[in-house]
Design an enzyme around this catalytic site. Structure first.
Site, PDB file in Angstrom:
ATOM      1  N   GLU A  47      26.114 178.687  44.934  1.00  0.00           N
ATOM      2  CA  GLU A  47      27.033 178.669  46.086  1.00  0.00           C
ATOM      3  C   GLU A  47      26.498 177.683  47.134  1.00  0.00           C
ATOM      4  O   GLU A  47      25.283 177.564  47.310  1.00  0.00           O
ATOM      5  CB  GLU A  47      27.055 180.087  46.693  1.00  0.00           C
ATOM      6  CG  GLU A  47      27.799 180.249  48.006  1.00  0.00           C
ATOM      7  CD  GLU A  47      27.520 181.607  48.685  1.00  0.00           C
ATOM      8  OE1 GLU A  47      26.400 182.152  48.555  1.00  0.00           O
ATOM      9  OE2 GLU A  47      28.441 182.116  49.349  1.00  0.00           O
ATOM     10  N   ASN A 113      34.701 178.752  51.749  1.00  0.00           N
ATOM     11  CA  ASN A 113      33.510 178.758  50.898  1.00  0.00           C
ATOM     12  C   ASN A 113      34.051 178.652  49.463  1.00  0.00           C
ATOM     13  O   ASN A 113      34.618 179.601  48.936  1.00  0.00           O
ATOM     14  CB  ASN A 113      32.742 180.071  51.133  1.00  0.00           C
ATOM     15  CG  ASN A 113      31.407 180.097  50.427  1.00  0.00           C
ATOM     16  OD1 ASN A 113      31.184 179.365  49.463  1.00  0.00           O
ATOM     17  ND2 ASN A 113      30.517 180.954  50.891  1.00  0.00           N
ATOM     18  N   LYS A 130      36.265 181.666  48.176  1.00  0.00           N
ATOM     19  CA  LYS A 130      35.644 182.997  48.270  1.00  0.00           C
ATOM     20  C   LYS A 130      36.507 183.983  49.052  1.00  0.00           C
ATOM     21  O   LYS A 130      36.915 183.698  50.183  1.00  0.00           O
ATOM     22  CB  LYS A 130      34.267 182.855  48.934  1.00  0.00           C
ATOM     23  CG  LYS A 130      33.409 184.108  48.959  1.00  0.00           C
ATOM     24  CD  LYS A 130      32.044 183.749  49.550  1.00  0.00           C
ATOM     25  CE  LYS A 130      31.072 184.911  49.556  1.00  0.00           C
ATOM     26  NZ  LYS A 130      29.744 184.490  50.084  1.00  0.00           N
ATOM     27  N   GLU A 149      29.256 184.118  57.852  1.00  0.00           N
ATOM     28  CA  GLU A 149      30.350 183.643  56.981  1.00  0.00           C
ATOM     29  C   GLU A 149      31.712 183.941  57.589  1.00  0.00           C
ATOM     30  O   GLU A 149      32.666 183.192  57.391  1.00  0.00           O
ATOM     31  CB  GLU A 149      30.226 184.265  55.589  1.00  0.00           C
ATOM     32  CG  GLU A 149      29.050 183.704  54.822  1.00  0.00           C
ATOM     33  CD  GLU A 149      29.132 183.968  53.342  1.00  0.00           C
ATOM     34  OE1 GLU A 149      30.155 183.623  52.731  1.00  0.00           O
ATOM     35  OE2 GLU A 149      28.166 184.546  52.809  1.00  0.00           O
ATOM     36  N   CYS A 179      29.091 184.677  45.214  1.00  0.00           N
ATOM     37  CA  CYS A 179      28.092 185.546  45.837  1.00  0.00           C
ATOM     38  C   CYS A 179      28.548 186.974  46.121  1.00  0.00           C
ATOM     39  O   CYS A 179      28.580 187.801  45.234  1.00  0.00           O
ATOM     40  CB  CYS A 179      27.526 184.899  47.091  1.00  0.00           C
ATOM     41  SG  CYS A 179      25.982 185.716  47.588  1.00  0.00           S
ATOM     42  N   ASN A 204      23.707 182.990  47.308  1.00  0.00           N
ATOM     43  CA  ASN A 204      22.583 182.826  48.243  1.00  0.00           C
ATOM     44  C   ASN A 204      22.334 184.210  48.820  1.00  0.00           C
ATOM     45  O   ASN A 204      23.095 184.652  49.685  1.00  0.00           O
ATOM     46  CB  ASN A 204      22.961 181.925  49.432  1.00  0.00           C
ATOM     47  CG  ASN A 204      23.068 180.445  49.112  1.00  0.00           C
ATOM     48  OD1 ASN A 204      22.149 179.684  49.318  1.00  0.00           O
ATOM     49  ND2 ASN A 204      24.235 180.043  48.631  1.00  0.00           N
TER      50      ASN A 204
END
Ligand code: CDT
Length: 320
Positions: A47, A113, A130, A149, A179, A204
């Site tokens: 990612e 993302n 994401k 995020e 993730c 991550n």
């Protein structure tokens, strides 16, 4: 005819704030070459692979964030060598990056993302944005680090698409996740219901829990049991690749894994640095599972699953 695809997870060690894209791309190209030399025809990268895990930092200047950490096009001049080398070697890949996407006005004002699936000819086959964004949007100056995020990304707007994908002479149905998605069974099931045979996920994950003290070994344990159970319950090959190690003083665990549809880990990294692991994915290994225990058409009972889509959080609703 055999449906065996040799796959690799190319774990990245730390990428610090001061590292430029070109140096990261050179490391990715080196791992692509190592994967190919070891027989792989598909490589999964992490990612947000081209930069440090920037959501750990609060930045006031959004233009600076966009310029430093997001991609306005993919490939771009600086990332093109990865695509060129994939084409030269005939190796496909998955990679995650911060995507700056055009809004209705045409100006690039949406941030996602994102992960893409690239074919062995170097062309982009599919995209995923994401859906499950962890962390917070507000500044927490008292915390050791941030997980922003929810500040830097919008929730993905593409759902959970699957793609027909060909590599190494094998045709398969592939899906992507990123993730934190791995902690939610819903995304995996949506991919499974569309026939996904291989799911690829970059991550991550900080070694320290931002919210409360938690033994690092337990965090790795959760990562592994999730990977194994999601692979088994959806009869899929699952590749999960970390960005690992200490980035500017903040540690993230490795433990990148390739998991068979049986739930068995067939390869796992041992370092928190750049490291390639390789495994042969027999895509027919899940045939027996899909025919029996996880024959979804025969055994699922969606008439009893309504709450899964009607309700977001817990509401205590006892039947008595
Ligand atoms: N990148 C990412 O999604 N990491 C999360 C950490 C969440 S801690 C607020 C993860 O689930 O691994």
């Amino acid at each position: 005819m055999s449906r065996k695809l040799v796959v690799a997870a190319a774990q990245l060690g730390p990428v610090n704030l001061g590292d430029d894209r070109a140096s990261v791309v050179a490391r990715l190209v080196a791992m692509l070459q190592e994967s190919a030399a070891r027989g792989a025809r598909f490589v999964a990268f992490p990612e947000l692979a081209f930069t440090t895990f920037f959501p750990r930092w609060w930045f006031d200047n959004e233009d600076e964030v966009n310029d430093r950490f997001f991609e306005r096009s993919m490939p771009s001049p600086v990332t093109q060598p990865l695509f060129d080398e994939a084409q030269r070697l005939g190796v496909g890949f998955y990679i995650g990056y911060g995507e700056l996407a055009a809004g209705e006005s045409g100006s690039p004002n949406h941030r996602f993302n994102t992960a893409i699936l690239v074919g062995p000819d170097g062309s982009i086959v599919g995209k995923y944005r994401k859906v499950h964004l962890p962390g917070h949007a507000d500044h927490k100056p008292e915390a050791a680090f941030q997980h922003l995020e929810k500040k830097y990304f919008e929730v993905g707007d593409l759902g959970f698409p699957t793609y027909r994908y060909g590599a190494g002479g094998v045709d398969l149905i592939a899906g992507m996740l990123i993730c934190n998605d791995r902690r939610w069974p819903e995304g995996f099931r949506v991919l499974g219901l569309q026939g996904a045979e291989m799911v690829v996920l970059g991550f991550n994950t900080p070694t320290e829990n931002l919210h409360y003290p938690e033994p690092p070994a337990l965090r790795v344990h959760h990562h592994l049991i999730m990977a194994q159970s999601m692979a088994y319950q959806n009869s899929i090959w699952l590749i999960e690749t970390a960005k690992a190690g200490v980035e500017d003083g903040f540690r993230m665990f490795g433990h990148s894994v390739i998991v068979a549809p049986t739930g068995e880990i067939v390869a796992q990294t041992v370092s928190e640095d750049d490291e390639v692991i390789v495994a042969t994915a027999d895509l027919d290994l899940s045939d027996d599972l899909r025919r029996t225990m996880f024959n979804l058409a025969a055994h699922r009972r969606p008439e009893h699953y309504g709450l899964l889509v009607e309700r977001v959080g817990v509401e205590v609703t006892p039947a008595n």
